[in-house]
Design a protein around this motif. Structure first.
Motif, short mmCIF file in Angstrom:
data_model
loop_
_atom_site.label_atom_id
_atom_site.label_comp_id
_atom_site.label_asym_id
_atom_site.label_seq_id
_atom_site.Cartn_x
_atom_site.Cartn_y
_atom_site.Cartn_z
N UNK A 66 0.81 -1.21 0.00
CA UNK A 66 0.00 0.00 0.00
C UNK A 66 0.85 1.27 0.00
N UNK A 67 2.07 1.19 0.49
CA UNK A 67 2.95 2.36 0.46
C UNK A 67 3.29 2.74 -0.97
N UNK A 68 3.55 1.74 -1.81
CA UNK A 68 3.84 2.00 -3.22
C UNK A 68 2.62 2.62 -3.90
N UNK A 69 1.47 2.10 -3.59
CA UNK A 69 0.23 2.61 -4.18
C UNK A 69 0.00 4.06 -3.77
N UNK A 70 0.21 4.35 -2.50
CA UNK A 70 0.06 5.72 -2.01
C UNK A 70 1.06 6.66 -2.65
N UNK A 71 2.30 6.20 -2.83
CA UNK A 71 3.31 7.02 -3.49
C UNK A 71 2.89 7.40 -4.90
N UNK A 72 2.37 6.43 -5.64
CA UNK A 72 1.93 6.70 -7.01
C UNK A 72 0.76 7.67 -7.00
N UNK A 73 -0.18 7.48 -6.10
CA UNK A 73 -1.34 8.39 -6.02
C UNK A 73 -0.90 9.81 -5.72
N UNK A 74 -0.01 9.95 -4.73
CA UNK A 74 0.46 11.29 -4.35
C UNK A 74 1.26 11.94 -5.48
N UNK A 75 2.15 11.18 -6.08
CA UNK A 75 2.98 11.75 -7.15
C UNK A 75 2.15 12.09 -8.39
N UNK A 76 1.12 11.33 -8.66
CA UNK A 76 0.30 11.66 -9.83
C UNK A 76 -0.48 12.95 -9.60
N UNK A 77 -0.89 13.20 -8.36
CA UNK A 77 -1.54 14.47 -8.05
C UNK A 77 -0.55 15.63 -8.16
N UNK A 78 0.66 15.42 -7.66
CA UNK A 78 1.70 16.43 -7.78
C UNK A 78 2.02 16.70 -9.24
N UNK A 79 2.13 15.62 -10.02
CA UNK A 79 2.44 15.74 -11.45
C UNK A 79 1.42 16.61 -12.15
N UNK A 80 0.16 16.39 -11.86
CA UNK A 80 -0.90 17.17 -12.48
C UNK A 80 -0.75 18.66 -12.14
N UNK A 81 -0.41 18.97 -10.91
CA UNK A 81 -0.25 20.37 -10.51
C UNK A 81 1.02 20.99 -11.11
N UNK A 82 2.08 20.23 -11.18
CA UNK A 82 3.32 20.75 -11.77
C UNK A 82 3.12 21.04 -13.26
N UNK A 83 2.38 20.18 -13.92
CA UNK A 83 2.10 20.40 -15.34
C UNK A 83 1.21 21.63 -15.51
N UNK A 84 0.25 21.77 -14.64
CA UNK A 84 -0.65 22.92 -14.71
C UNK A 84 0.12 24.23 -14.57
N UNK A 85 1.17 24.23 -13.76
CA UNK A 85 1.98 25.44 -13.55
C UNK A 85 3.22 25.47 -14.44
N UNK A 86 3.31 24.53 -15.36
CA UNK A 86 4.38 24.47 -16.37
C UNK A 86 5.78 24.44 -15.75
N UNK A 87 5.93 23.63 -14.73
CA UNK A 87 7.21 23.45 -14.07
C UNK A 87 7.82 22.14 -14.58
N UNK A 88 8.72 22.25 -15.54
CA UNK A 88 9.22 21.06 -16.22
C UNK A 88 10.10 20.18 -15.32
N UNK A 89 10.95 20.79 -14.50
CA UNK A 89 11.83 20.00 -13.64
C UNK A 89 11.05 19.15 -12.65
#
Length: 126
Positions: A75-98
């Motif tokens: 479940x830790x791996x699953x939670x990591x993917x869930x959290x990172x996918x939410x972060x990814x969506x926000x980083x893309x929205x703000x056009x932060x490539x790094x």
């Protein structure tokens, strides 16, 4: 004799279930990794609209397969993917490539780790 046949039948059934579950898990992880690679490539080409759409598609696939993956893996791996996918969506929205590429890489590595942990080998048995 009867108990031997029943025990052997249960053993064979269990083997088939294990093989099926591992193949299914590999199929799911491969689909998610391919979707994540699309996101990563669109970020690298600075196509933010396409990256956002691909990221949303990844999130839809993730939501679809999330309950099934949680049966097979940590479940830790699953939670990591869930959290990172939410972060990814926000980083893309703000056009932060790094940060976007970093989150996509974490997702890719987590999916790879899930596949590695579910393989049938001596290390995973003991």
């Amino acid at each position: 004799m009867k108990s031997t046949i029943i025990s052997f039948s249960i053993f064979v059934l269990m083997l088939f279930c294990i093989i099926f579950s591992i193949n299914y898990l590999n199929t799911i992880c491969t689909k998610l990794q391919d979707s994540n690679i699309k996101v990563e490539k669109s970020i690298q080409s600075s196509s933010w609209k396409e990256a956002y759409e691909n990221s949303q598609n990844f999130m839809e696939e993730w939501e679809k397969y999330y309950p099934k993956l949680s049966i097979f893996s940590d479940h830790n791996e699953i939670e990591d993917i869930s959290n990172e996918s939410q972060k990814l969506l926000q980083h893309i929205k703000h056009k932060n490539s790094e940060e976007s590429l970093s989150s996509a890489n974490v997702i890719q590595n987590s999916l790879k780790h899930i596949r590695e942990m579910q393989q049938l080998n001596i290390q995973n048995l003991f």
